[in-house]
Scaffold this motif. Structure first.
Motif, PDB file in Angstrom:
ATOM      1  N   LEU A   1       0.839  -1.198   0.000  1.00 21.42           N
ATOM      2  CA  LEU A   1       0.000   0.000   0.000  1.00 21.42           C
ATOM      3  C   LEU A   1       0.872   1.245   0.000  1.00 21.42           C
ATOM      4  CD1 LEU A   1      -2.674  -0.829   2.720  1.00 21.42           C
ATOM      5  CD2 LEU A   1      -3.009  -0.779   0.251  1.00 21.42           C
ATOM      6  N   PRO A   2       0.492   2.256  -0.780  1.00 18.21           N
ATOM      7  CA  PRO A   2       1.259   3.498  -0.803  1.00 18.21           C
ATOM      8  C   PRO A   2       0.877   4.438   0.340  1.00 18.21           C
ATOM      9  CG  PRO A   2      -0.518   3.621  -2.382  1.00 18.21           C
ATOM     10  CD  PRO A   2      -0.574   2.245  -1.785  1.00 18.21           C
ATOM     11  N   ALA A   3       1.829   5.265   0.726  1.00 21.61           N
ATOM     12  CA  ALA A   3       1.593   6.297   1.745  1.00 21.61           C
ATOM     13  C   ALA A   3       2.347   7.557   1.334  1.00 21.61           C
ATOM     14  CB  ALA A   3       2.075   5.822   3.111  1.00 21.61           C
ATOM     15  N   LYS A   4       1.664   8.693   1.357  1.00 21.99           N
ATOM     16  CA  LYS A   4       2.351   9.963   1.087  1.00 21.99           C
ATOM     17  C   LYS A   4       3.237  10.340   2.259  1.00 21.99           C
ATOM     18  CE  LYS A   4      -0.882  11.971  -2.138  1.00 21.99           C
ATOM     19  NZ  LYS A   4      -1.924  12.963  -2.383  1.00 21.99           N
ATOM     20  N   ASP A   5       2.788  10.028   3.469  1.00 21.61           N
ATOM     21  CA  ASP A   5       3.511  10.373   4.690  1.00 21.61           C
ATOM     22  C   ASP A   5       3.546   9.134   5.574  1.00 21.61           C
ATOM     23  OD1 ASP A   5       4.055  11.171   7.379  1.00 21.61           O
ATOM     24  OD2 ASP A   5       3.453  13.222   6.895  1.00 21.61           O
ATOM     25  N   LEU A   6       4.689   8.480   5.628  1.00 20.87           N
ATOM     26  CA  LEU A   6       4.810   7.218   6.360  1.00 20.87           C
ATOM     27  C   LEU A   6       4.588   7.399   7.860  1.00 20.87           C
ATOM     28  CD1 LEU A   6       5.216   4.434   5.217  1.00 20.87           C
ATOM     29  CD2 LEU A   6       7.671   4.674   5.568  1.00 20.87           C
ATOM     30  N   GLY A   7       5.011   8.515   8.415  1.00 22.41           N
ATOM     31  CA  GLY A   7       4.777   8.779   9.837  1.00 22.41           C
ATOM     32  C   GLY A   7       3.299   8.912  10.150  1.00 22.41           C
TER      33      GLY A   7
ATOM     34  N   GLU B   1      -3.984   7.878   4.048  1.00 23.96           N
ATOM     35  CA  GLU B   1      -3.239   8.100   2.810  1.00 23.96           C
ATOM     36  C   GLU B   1      -4.109   8.038   1.566  1.00 23.96           C
ATOM     37  OE1 GLU B   1      -0.044   9.110   3.549  1.00 23.96           O
ATOM     38  OE2 GLU B   1      -1.090   8.906   5.473  1.00 23.96           O
ATOM     39  N   GLY B   2      -5.425   7.893   1.760  1.00 21.68           N
ATOM     40  CA  GLY B   2      -6.343   7.857   0.637  1.00 21.68           C
ATOM     41  C   GLY B   2      -6.573   6.470   0.064  1.00 21.68           C
TER      42      GLY B   2
END
Length: 125
Positions: free
Chosen positions: A11-17, A115-116
């Motif tokens: 899964l993608p994340a723009k902001d991992l934190g 992350e949407g």
């Protein structure tokens, strides 16, 4: 040979934190392993998924990952108590009531992570 290999969803994340906090605080999941590629989460079933950082996160409009449960209402109640908001749909062939759609042989509910990504719960009927 693939049928004998471990499978891991990605899964993608723009902001991992921010994603780490969401998955911990809202879904009750802890990181099992931090890798150079991202955060690995492992389920008791042996299934796993990786969250990795990319600017492409949140662009998919389809369900990206789903958990199977024996009691969808109980899971939804727990998640709602943690602040998860379930989507409501009224589309041809898919209508939810109180966040749950009843389909042929199963029931499903969907929510959007920090992350949407569109995630779901499903219960076989």
């Amino acid at each position: 040979m693939l049928k004998n290999s471990e499978l891991i969803a990605v899964l993608p994340a723009k902001d991992l934190g921010r994603a780490r906090e969401y998955y911990r605080d809202k879904l009750g999941l802890e990181v099992a392993e931090e890798t150079p590629g991202g955060l690995v989460y492992r389920m008791a079933s042996g299934a796993a998924f990786l969250l990795y950082e990319t600017s492409n996160a949140g662009t998919a409009r389809n369900t990206q990952m789903c958990w199977t449960t024996a009691d969808i209402e109980a899971e939804m109640a727990e998640l709602r108590g943690r602040g998860v908001v379930f989507e409501e749909y009224d589309l041809p062939g898919l209508k939810t009531e109180n966040g749950v759609a009843t389909m042929d042989g199963e029931r499903g509910s969907w929510f959007i992570d920090s992350e949407g990504n569109t995630l779901c719960l499903t219960q076989q009927t």
